[in-house]
Design a protein around this motif. Structure first.
Motif, PDB file in Angstrom:
ATOM      1  N   VAL A 259       0.841  -1.193   0.000  1.00 13.27           N
ATOM      2  CA  VAL A 259       0.000   0.000   0.000  1.00 13.27           C
ATOM      3  C   VAL A 259       0.877   1.244   0.000  1.00 13.27           C
TER       4      VAL A 259
ATOM      5  N   THR B 287       5.479   3.819   0.856  1.00 14.99           N
ATOM      6  CA  THR B 287       5.041   2.454   0.608  1.00 14.99           C
ATOM      7  C   THR B 287       5.329   1.544   1.798  1.00 14.99           C
TER       8      THR B 287
ATOM      9  N   ALA C 194      -8.198  -3.763   2.366  1.00 11.72           N
ATOM     10  CA  ALA C 194      -7.478  -2.518   2.130  1.00 11.72           C
ATOM     11  C   ALA C 194      -8.482  -1.536   1.533  1.00 11.72           C
TER      12      ALA C 194
ATOM     13  N   THR D 278     -10.222   2.460   0.911  1.00 15.16           N
ATOM     14  CA  THR D 278     -10.013   3.892   0.755  1.00 15.16           C
ATOM     15  C   THR D 278     -11.384   4.548   0.880  1.00 15.16           C
TER      16      THR D 278
ATOM     17  N   ALA E 167      -7.095   5.842   4.095  1.00 12.93           N
ATOM     18  CA  ALA E 167      -6.643   4.514   3.667  1.00 12.93           C
ATOM     19  C   ALA E 167      -6.512   3.636   4.913  1.00 12.93           C
TER      20      ALA E 167
ATOM     21  N   VAL F 165      -5.898  -0.393   6.360  1.00 12.59           N
ATOM     22  CA  VAL F 165      -5.455  -1.756   6.059  1.00 12.59           C
ATOM     23  C   VAL F 165      -5.585  -2.595   7.327  1.00 12.59           C
TER      24      VAL F 165
ATOM     25  N   ILE G 176      -3.496   7.142  -3.401  1.00 11.71           N
ATOM     26  CA  ILE G 176      -3.447   5.830  -2.749  1.00 11.71           C
ATOM     27  C   ILE G 176      -3.305   4.753  -3.815  1.00 11.71           C
TER      28      ILE G 176
ATOM     29  N   VAL H  76      -3.002   0.455  -4.016  1.00 11.28           N
ATOM     30  CA  VAL H  76      -3.069  -0.818  -3.302  1.00 11.28           C
ATOM     31  C   VAL H  76      -2.806  -1.945  -4.289  1.00 11.28           C
TER      32      VAL H  76
ATOM     33  N   SER I 163      -5.167  -4.769  -8.053  1.00 11.01           N
ATOM     34  CA  SER I 163      -4.664  -3.449  -7.668  1.00 11.01           C
ATOM     35  C   SER I 163      -5.679  -2.362  -8.011  1.00 11.01           C
TER      36      SER I 163
END
Length: 299
Positions: A171, A177, A186, A188, A215, A217, A253, A255, A275
């Protein structure tokens, strides 16, 4: 002046049409339009300047409308009548389900964009890769194939116990990162809620002039621990588990997962996704003119 009532007959587990039958608009002609037929862009082009649109349904109905209009300039008043099952957007802004329609023009200005599989979409609540994508996919499948109301919480429990396998994730938030193992989701978020009232991003403010998104996770969790954490999301208490929940705010962002899973965008799903990238812009804070227009609506 006309009111164009855009409704989703499937919203609210099929109860949307009966709810809008109780919607009264004094002194105006009404045109009813099934949103599953699409064609929003052409509809907007045909409107007179004083015509108004009322979106009737849930978060998925709003998502369909946003997809349909793309980046078109909105010149007419857009109202929202919450008649869905989850109504996360309505919950976030304090609007009562099946209550008075609210003006939402300012809410759909400068929304963030998510790019996935080469296509870009705006979103008003949030997106997620992982268990929440799986849950939304199953909820929608049950509604379509079994003609039943899909219960997000029940489906989530089945996924947590058996059907969903966590992944490894990378992420990136505004250029920084980090990598995570045993990642369950994950997200947003533009708003606070997902899954029909789960307070997943309690500190997110959709009206902030900074325009940042949250964001989140959830990672390094066994099945038992993710179950405990998932239950705590309903009241937003999951943020205290900082060892397993990483939260950042930003404008860019990205992912990446190490295997395909489902992505949900305001409850609508895309399959086999590894992704996504989100771009959020600074926004203009709501002003007194918007609040005044909201208060003076005649619906």
């Amino acid at each position: 002046m006309k009111y164009y009532i855009l409704f989703n007959p499937l919203a609210g587990s099929g109860s949307c049409k009966s709810k809008i039958d109780a919607l009264t608009i004094d002194g105006s002609d009404c045109v009813y339009y099934d949103v599953t037929d699409g064609g929003y862009g052409e509809l907007l082009k045909e409107l007179d300047t004083d015509d108004k649109i009322v979106i009737c349904g849930g978060d998925g109905t709003i998502n369909r409308f946003l997809r349909g209009i793309g980046d078109m300039e909105i010149k007419n008043d857009i109202l929202y009548f919450a008649a869905g099952s989850g109504n996360d957007f309505a919950h976030d802004i304090g609007a009562e389900p099946s209550g008075k329609p609210i003006l939402m023009n300012d809410y759909i200005k400068n929304l963030p964009w998510v790019t996935v599989k080469g296509k870009s979409y705006r979103f008003i609540n949030g997106i997620g890769l992982g268990i929440d994508g799986y849950c939304c996919h199953e909820v929608n499948r049950v509604r379509r194939q079994e003609n039943k109301k899909g219960n997000y919480a029940v489906i989530a429990l089945k996924g947590l116990f058996k059907y969903f396998t966590p992944v490894n994730a990378t992420v990136t938030v505004d250029g920084e990162t980090r990598s995570y193992k045993r990642t369950w989701m994950a997200l947003t978020m533009k708003g606070k809620y997902f899954g029909g009232g789960m307070k997943v991003a309690p500190d997110q403010d959709r009206s902030s002039g900074e325009g940042e998104v949250t964001a989140l996770v959830a990672h390094d969790l066994s099945r038992l621990r993710i179950l405990i954490l998932f239950v705590s999301i309903f009241k937003g208490n999951h943020t205290k588990y900082t060892k397993y929940v990483t939260i950042n705010k930003g404008h860019e962002i990205k992912v990446e997962f190490d295997r395909p899973t489902h992505l949900q965008i305001d409850g609508e799903t895309i399959t086999d996704v590894t992704s996504y990238t989100v771009t959020a812009k600074k926004t203009t804070l709501f002003n007194s003119e918007f609040e005044m227009r909201n208060a003076e609506l005649t619906v």
